[in-house]
Design a protein around this motif. Structure first.
Motif, PDB file in Angstrom:
ATOM      1  N   ASN A  62      -6.473 -10.622 -13.650  1.00 40.18           N
ATOM      2  CA  ASN A  62      -6.445  -9.148 -13.552  1.00 40.18           C
ATOM      3  C   ASN A  62      -6.559  -8.647 -12.118  1.00 40.18           C
ATOM      4  O   ASN A  62      -6.464  -7.448 -11.875  1.00 40.18           O
ATOM      5  CB  ASN A  62      -7.590  -8.541 -14.370  1.00 40.18           C
ATOM      6  CG  ASN A  62      -7.467  -8.854 -15.847  1.00 40.18           C
ATOM      7  OD1 ASN A  62      -6.353  -8.904 -16.372  1.00 40.18           O
ATOM      8  ND2 ASN A  62      -8.579  -9.096 -16.519  1.00 40.18           N
ATOM      9  N   PHE A  63      -6.796  -9.558 -11.183  1.00 41.15           N
ATOM     10  CA  PHE A  63      -6.967  -9.140  -9.796  1.00 41.15           C
ATOM     11  C   PHE A  63      -5.673  -9.358  -9.022  1.00 41.15           C
ATOM     12  O   PHE A  63      -4.876 -10.231  -9.366  1.00 41.15           O
ATOM     13  CB  PHE A  63      -8.093  -9.942  -9.119  1.00 41.15           C
ATOM     14  CG  PHE A  63      -9.445  -9.777  -9.771  1.00 41.15           C
ATOM     15  CD1 PHE A  63      -9.687  -8.765 -10.686  1.00 41.15           C
ATOM     16  CD2 PHE A  63     -10.484 -10.639  -9.464  1.00 41.15           C
ATOM     17  CE1 PHE A  63     -10.938  -8.614 -11.287  1.00 41.15           C
ATOM     18  CE2 PHE A  63     -11.737 -10.504 -10.057  1.00 41.15           C
ATOM     19  CZ  PHE A  63     -11.960  -9.494 -10.966  1.00 41.15           C
ATOM     20  N   ALA A  64      -5.481  -8.571  -7.971  1.00 37.41           N
ATOM     21  CA  ALA A  64      -4.285  -8.715  -7.132  1.00 37.41           C
ATOM     22  C   ALA A  64      -4.614  -9.618  -5.947  1.00 37.41           C
ATOM     23  O   ALA A  64      -5.552  -9.353  -5.204  1.00 37.41           O
ATOM     24  CB  ALA A  64      -3.839  -7.341  -6.638  1.00 37.41           C
ATOM     25  N   PHE A  65      -3.846 -10.708  -5.795  1.00 34.08           N
ATOM     26  CA  PHE A  65      -4.061 -11.641  -4.680  1.00 34.08           C
ATOM     27  C   PHE A  65      -2.922 -11.500  -3.679  1.00 34.08           C
ATOM     28  O   PHE A  65      -1.749 -11.460  -4.061  1.00 34.08           O
ATOM     29  CB  PHE A  65      -4.091 -13.085  -5.193  1.00 34.08           C
ATOM     30  CG  PHE A  65      -5.369 -13.449  -5.877  1.00 34.08           C
ATOM     31  CD1 PHE A  65      -6.355 -14.171  -5.224  1.00 34.08           C
ATOM     32  CD2 PHE A  65      -5.594 -13.081  -7.205  1.00 34.08           C
ATOM     33  CE1 PHE A  65      -7.544 -14.517  -5.860  1.00 34.08           C
ATOM     34  CE2 PHE A  65      -6.780 -13.420  -7.858  1.00 34.08           C
ATOM     35  CZ  PHE A  65      -7.753 -14.139  -7.176  1.00 34.08           C
ATOM     36  N   TYR A  66      -3.265 -11.434  -2.407  1.00 30.18           N
ATOM     37  CA  TYR A  66      -2.270 -11.316  -1.342  1.00 30.18           C
ATOM     38  C   TYR A  66      -2.503 -12.435  -0.339  1.00 30.18           C
ATOM     39  O   TYR A  66      -3.571 -12.524   0.261  1.00 30.18           O
ATOM     40  CB  TYR A  66      -2.395  -9.964  -0.625  1.00 30.18           C
ATOM     41  CG  TYR A  66      -2.181  -8.775  -1.530  1.00 30.18           C
ATOM     42  CD1 TYR A  66      -0.905  -8.238  -1.736  1.00 30.18           C
ATOM     43  CD2 TYR A  66      -3.261  -8.186  -2.188  1.00 30.18           C
ATOM     44  CE1 TYR A  66      -0.711  -7.144  -2.565  1.00 30.18           C
ATOM     45  CE2 TYR A  66      -3.076  -7.090  -3.026  1.00 30.18           C
ATOM     46  CZ  TYR A  66      -1.803  -6.573  -3.209  1.00 30.18           C
ATOM     47  OH  TYR A  66      -1.611  -5.495  -4.042  1.00 30.18           O
ATOM     48  N   ASP A  67      -1.471 -13.272  -0.166  1.00 32.55           N
ATOM     49  CA  ASP A  67      -1.558 -14.361   0.811  1.00 32.55           C
ATOM     50  C   ASP A  67      -1.038 -13.832   2.141  1.00 32.55           C
ATOM     51  O   ASP A  67       0.129 -13.462   2.262  1.00 32.55           O
ATOM     52  CB  ASP A  67      -0.693 -15.531   0.317  1.00 32.55           C
ATOM     53  CG  ASP A  67      -0.717 -16.711   1.268  1.00 32.55           C
ATOM     54  OD1 ASP A  67      -1.329 -16.596   2.354  1.00 32.55           O
ATOM     55  OD2 ASP A  67      -0.111 -17.745   0.939  1.00 32.55           O
TER      56      ASP A  67
ATOM     57  N   ILE B  21     -11.864  -2.239  -4.647  1.00 27.43           N
ATOM     58  CA  ILE B  21     -12.536  -3.290  -3.868  1.00 27.43           C
ATOM     59  C   ILE B  21     -11.481  -4.154  -3.178  1.00 27.43           C
ATOM     60  O   ILE B  21     -10.481  -4.526  -3.800  1.00 27.43           O
ATOM     61  CB  ILE B  21     -13.407  -4.180  -4.782  1.00 27.43           C
ATOM     62  CG1 ILE B  21     -14.472  -3.328  -5.491  1.00 27.43           C
ATOM     63  CG2 ILE B  21     -14.079  -5.305  -3.987  1.00 27.43           C
ATOM     64  CD1 ILE B  21     -15.325  -4.093  -6.501  1.00 27.43           C
ATOM     65  N   VAL B  22     -11.700  -4.448  -1.900  1.00 30.17           N
ATOM     66  CA  VAL B  22     -10.868  -5.427  -1.189  1.00 30.17           C
ATOM     67  C   VAL B  22     -11.789  -6.507  -0.635  1.00 30.17           C
ATOM     68  O   VAL B  22     -12.768  -6.214   0.056  1.00 30.17           O
ATOM     69  CB  VAL B  22     -10.065  -4.789  -0.034  1.00 30.17           C
ATOM     70  CG1 VAL B  22      -9.309  -5.859   0.745  1.00 30.17           C
ATOM     71  CG2 VAL B  22      -9.064  -3.764  -0.564  1.00 30.17           C
TER      72      VAL B  22
ATOM     73  N   GLU C  29      -9.248  -0.946  -8.916  1.00 29.44           N
ATOM     74  CA  GLU C  29      -8.419  -2.110  -8.585  1.00 29.44           C
ATOM     75  C   GLU C  29      -9.211  -3.065  -7.691  1.00 29.44           C
ATOM     76  O   GLU C  29      -9.888  -2.638  -6.754  1.00 29.44           O
ATOM     77  CB  GLU C  29      -7.165  -1.655  -7.828  1.00 29.44           C
ATOM     78  CG  GLU C  29      -6.215  -0.813  -8.655  1.00 29.44           C
ATOM     79  CD  GLU C  29      -5.470  -1.639  -9.695  1.00 29.44           C
ATOM     80  OE1 GLU C  29      -5.205  -2.833  -9.434  1.00 29.44           O
ATOM     81  OE2 GLU C  29      -5.154  -1.084 -10.757  1.00 29.44           O
ATOM     82  N   ILE C  30      -9.102  -4.364  -7.981  1.00 23.56           N
ATOM     83  CA  ILE C  30      -9.759  -5.377  -7.149  1.00 23.56           C
ATOM     84  C   ILE C  30      -8.668  -6.239  -6.502  1.00 23.56           C
ATOM     85  O   ILE C  30      -7.849  -6.835  -7.202  1.00 23.56           O
ATOM     86  CB  ILE C  30     -10.715  -6.228  -7.988  1.00 23.56           C
ATOM     87  CG1 ILE C  30     -11.839  -5.326  -8.536  1.00 23.56           C
ATOM     88  CG2 ILE C  30     -11.308  -7.364  -7.145  1.00 23.56           C
ATOM     89  CD1 ILE C  30     -12.774  -5.998  -9.509  1.00 23.56           C
ATOM     90  N   SER C  31      -8.653  -6.250  -5.178  1.00 18.55           N
ATOM     91  CA  SER C  31      -7.620  -6.983  -4.431  1.00 18.55           C
ATOM     92  C   SER C  31      -8.282  -8.017  -3.535  1.00 18.55           C
ATOM     93  O   SER C  31      -9.352  -7.772  -2.972  1.00 18.55           O
ATOM     94  CB  SER C  31      -6.812  -6.031  -3.545  1.00 18.55           C
ATOM     95  OG  SER C  31      -6.333  -4.935  -4.294  1.00 18.55           O
ATOM     96  N   ILE C  32      -7.612  -9.170  -3.396  1.00 21.43           N
ATOM     97  CA  ILE C  32      -8.113 -10.222  -2.514  1.00 21.43           C
ATOM     98  C   ILE C  32      -7.039 -10.516  -1.482  1.00 21.43           C
ATOM     99  O   ILE C  32      -5.887 -10.777  -1.824  1.00 21.43           O
ATOM    100  CB  ILE C  32      -8.443 -11.515  -3.308  1.00 21.43           C
ATOM    101  CG1 ILE C  32      -9.643 -11.273  -4.241  1.00 21.43           C
ATOM    102  CG2 ILE C  32      -8.777 -12.664  -2.358  1.00 21.43           C
ATOM    103  CD1 ILE C  32      -9.285 -10.966  -5.654  1.00 21.43           C
TER     104      ILE C  32
ATOM    105  N   GLN D 252      -6.462 -17.901  -8.734  1.00 23.17           N
ATOM    106  CA  GLN D 252      -5.707 -16.750  -9.259  1.00 23.17           C
ATOM    107  C   GLN D 252      -5.487 -16.878 -10.754  1.00 23.17           C
ATOM    108  O   GLN D 252      -5.530 -15.885 -11.486  1.00 23.17           O
ATOM    109  CB  GLN D 252      -4.346 -16.661  -8.563  1.00 23.17           C
ATOM    110  CG  GLN D 252      -4.438 -16.201  -7.133  1.00 23.17           C
ATOM    111  CD  GLN D 252      -3.060 -16.111  -6.492  1.00 23.17           C
ATOM    112  OE1 GLN D 252      -2.173 -15.461  -7.024  1.00 23.17           O
ATOM    113  NE2 GLN D 252      -2.890 -16.763  -5.364  1.00 23.17           N
ATOM    114  N   GLY D 253      -5.254 -18.114 -11.196  1.00 29.05           N
ATOM    115  CA  GLY D 253      -5.046 -18.340 -12.630  1.00 29.05           C
ATOM    116  C   GLY D 253      -6.282 -17.988 -13.445  1.00 29.05           C
ATOM    117  O   GLY D 253      -6.183 -17.603 -14.615  1.00 29.05           O
TER     118      GLY D 253
END
Length: 276
Positions: A70-75, A18-19, A45-48, A65-66
């Motif tokens: 378990n999720f991947a965060f991308y700024d 998921i994105v 995988e769950i990515s934001i 994020q805290g």
């Protein structure tokens, strides 16, 4: 088709990645993630991918994020010249993501009903289609019936050839095949999530067959393109103060909250959850 399902029961469930895209809307993203965790099974995988226009939004996303470690965060601002395409490619092509399927959505979607990812993928494989729209209910609202000429694929899942009528679909939550996205990423200039949505929309033709659920599974909290930055700042501040949208109240009285005056409650510390 029963024979097909018997055969499938012996197979390992296929997961889907998921994105989620978010821009200055941490309050909405929290609600989206909370609903996703409670309603969607068989997730990989769950990515934001998010964008924060000032330091307060940045702080809100760091808080968030805290709470979802378990999720991947991308700024997106961490990338040269805010290169959306490079970041999106990196996320889609990530070798940790083993699923060939990807759900793309913005954070304006709330998942109201249970969705089993592997059942969506099973139906896509069965009829070799590239699109499954999870928020494909606007077309059916008027008639309260399945779309004309829709074909039952598996229990509760229909296929429909779009025809000329289908071109104004709202592409909020869409499962697609990663191999199709990879081809797009090689050729297209994509500046932001809006241009990605537009491109995916332009890929649809009257011949395109898409899948959708018979029953409505999602709702949309807001049309984000119509919301002012000032309103987003109010919501961002509420998030930093420890509030979240009270989803049960929102879903019971959705019509009352159309203007964005959401029912808010204090967030409790989240239990550490493992993605299924």
């Amino acid at each position: 088709s029963l024979r097909l399902q018997d055969k499938q029961n012996g197979l390992q469930k296929v997961k889907g990645d998921i994105v989620i895209f978010s821009e200055d809307t941490p309050l909405h993203l929290y609600a989206c993630l909370e609903s996703l965790l409670s309603k969607i099974s068989d997730t990989g995988e769950i990515s934001i991918i998010y964008k924060a226009s000032d330091s307060e939004f940045d702080r809100a996303y760091l808080n968030l994020q805290g709470e979802f470690p378990n999720f991947a965060f991308y700024d997106i601002c961490d990338y040269e010249e805010n290169q959306f395409k490079a970041l999106f490619s990196k996320v889609v092509m990530n070798k940790r993501h083993t699923s060939p399927f990807l759900l793309l959505t913005d954070d304006q979607i709330i998942f109201d009903e249970k969705i089993k990812f592997h059942e969506c993928i099973q139906a896509m494989e069965k009829v070799h289609v590239n699109q499954f729209f999870l928020s494909f209910d606007e077309k059916k609202e008027e008639s309260k019936e399945p779309l004309p000429q829709a074909i039952l694929i598996n229990a509760g899942i229909y296929g429909w050839q779009m025809g000329e009528e289908g071109m104004d679909l709202p592409l909020f939550a869409q499962i697609c095949r990663k191999e199709n996205l990879q081809e797009i990423l090689l050729e297209e200039e994509l500046d932001d999530f809006f241009s990605l949505k537009q491109f995916l929309k332009n890929q649809l033709s009257p011949e395109t067959v898409a899948l959708f659920f018979e029953e409505k599974k999602t709702s949309s909290i807001a049309k984000i393109d119509e919301i002012s930055l000032a309103q987003k700042k109010v919501w961002g501040h509420q998030f930093i103060e420890g509030y979240k949208i009270d989803l049960p109240s929102l879903l019971c009285d959705a019509d009352e909250y159309k203007e964005g005056d959401y029912p808010l409650i204090k967030r409790e510390k989240r239990a550490r959850t493992h993605v299924n």
